[in-house]
Enzyme design. Structure first.
Site, short mmCIF file in Angstrom:
data_model
loop_
_atom_site.label_atom_id
_atom_site.label_comp_id
_atom_site.label_asym_id
_atom_site.label_seq_id
_atom_site.Cartn_x
_atom_site.Cartn_y
_atom_site.Cartn_z
N ARG A 58 30.39 46.52 35.87
CA ARG A 58 30.89 46.78 37.21
C ARG A 58 30.11 47.93 37.87
O ARG A 58 30.67 48.77 38.58
CB ARG A 58 32.39 47.12 37.20
CG ARG A 58 33.28 46.04 36.62
CD ARG A 58 33.23 44.76 37.45
NE ARG A 58 34.04 43.72 36.82
CZ ARG A 58 33.59 42.85 35.92
NH1 ARG A 58 32.31 42.88 35.57
NH2 ARG A 58 34.38 41.94 35.40
N SER A 69 41.44 43.19 41.00
CA SER A 69 41.57 44.22 39.95
C SER A 69 41.27 45.60 40.53
O SER A 69 40.18 45.82 41.04
CB SER A 69 40.62 43.93 38.80
OG SER A 69 40.91 42.68 38.21
N GLU A 120 38.20 50.71 40.33
CA GLU A 120 37.10 49.80 40.62
C GLU A 120 36.88 49.68 42.12
O GLU A 120 35.79 49.41 42.60
CB GLU A 120 37.42 48.42 40.01
CG GLU A 120 36.28 47.44 40.04
CD GLU A 120 36.58 46.18 39.25
OE1 GLU A 120 36.27 45.10 39.75
OE2 GLU A 120 37.12 46.28 38.15
#
Length: 337
Positions: A162, A237, A333
């Protein structure tokens, strides 16, 4: 150019924050004009793609630029490989569906991920055993300082979990204009071993899945677990899955026998959703914000009226409780603006 413009339709949380200036651009010339305007006014910049990975915690006192660059092109390399290039403003899922309609393999496990193509390399989006870096060739970017177009290949993007150069030292320095992927035309590598894909294919009665079957399985799984941002404000998420040293994980196993973890050398990836759920957050609501009842990793704008600050404060409480119980600090995130 519009002033005091509400960004509510341009972020999937549905937060009603305003931008001092807003413009939608369709080509590189319009983008350069917007950049020159921002320099003249000494304005900070906010680039908007699909709005699926940002949390607006306050009004933006600068220029918000909606990237609406569109177009898809193809270049055959040989009888099994094809290069497919998509402009930054193309919707990601629609782009995946376009590739599948041509029987191009490589992106099927990334079906139904929200957002646009241009933001996909920024955090090396991934799901069900596939990441962007697996099929990425290069991306064309505009250097915001000197307004020249540059090409970033796989190595230059420095992809991680990520993560990429665009979230590190390149943050705020470049804007992605288009992305090129290398996909397969017939000898597809089918990945079904991650998550619930195998069991979903069994539910569908499929023994020898095609890339289209894998995509449909992924779509079914995501729709059963994740709320639609068009119905309930969310950004998918909210937290990264933390990676901790093996020794730390083994110590936690002594205290929490059922802790989940996926070893990778000397490190272990621990599912953030499991940690959050163990702290009692699944389905919990405070004011206008909640953790989703089916997936604790997803924070939702439960009433549709939550402010970005309320959502941010809610996420901070989750981080604090997980750290207190497990000694693991979760990382957001979502980009906080």
């Amino acid at each position: 150019m519009q002033e005091n413009f509400s960004l509510k339709p341009y972020n999937t949380f549905g937060v009603d924050a305003k931008a001092k200036y807003f413009i939608e651009i369709h080509n590189i010339e319009e983008l350069k004009d917007a950049l020159n305007f921002s320099k003249e006014k000494s304005l900070s910049l906010l680039f908007l793609g699909g709005g699926s990975n940002i949390l607006l915690t306050k009004d933006f006192d600068g220029l918000a630029i909606k990237l609406n660059l569109k177009g898809i092109s193809e270049e055959n390399l040989n009888n099994n490989e094809v290069l497919v290039t998509a402009k930054a403003g193309e919707n990601w899922h629609e782009f995946v569906m376009f590739c599948l309609s041509k029987n191009y393999g490589g992106l099927e496990n990334l079906s139904l991920i929200p957002g646009n193509v241009g933001t996909s390399p920024m955090q090396n989006i991934g799901a069900y055993g596939t990441e962007i870096k697996d099929v990425f060739v290069n991306c064309q970017v505009l250097n915001l300082e000197n307004q020249t177009v540059e090409t970033f290949d796989l190595e230059k993007c420095r992809f991680g979990y990520r993560d990429s150069i665009f979230k590190q030292e390149g943050k705020g320095k470049y804007i992605i204009m288009e992305v090129t992927f290398k996909l397969t035309k017939k000898n597809h590598h089918i990945k079904t071993e991650y998550g619930a894909i195998t069991s979903e294919l069994q539910n569908l009665g499929i023994e020898k899945p095609t890339i289209q079957d894998v995509s449909q399985a992924v779509i079914n799984i995501r729709q059963s677990k994740l709320p639609d941002p068009k119905q309930i404000g969310n950004a998918g998420s909210f937290f990264k899955n933390p990676t901790i040293p093996l020794a730390q994980f083994e110590a936690l196993q002594q205290k929490f026998e059922n802790i989940q973890g996926y070893p990778n050398g000397a490190m272990v990836k621990v599912p953030a959703g499991w940690l959050i759920e163990q702290c009692g957050w699944k389905g919990k609501q405070i004011g206008n914000v909640a953790s989703h009842k089916l997936q604790s990793l997803v924070i939702i704008n439960a009433t549709g009226t939550a402010t970005g600050k309320e959502i941010f404060d809610f996420s901070t409480e989750i981080i604090n409780s997980v750290k207190e119980k497990f000694g693991i600090e979760l990382e957001r995130e979502v980009n906080i603006i």
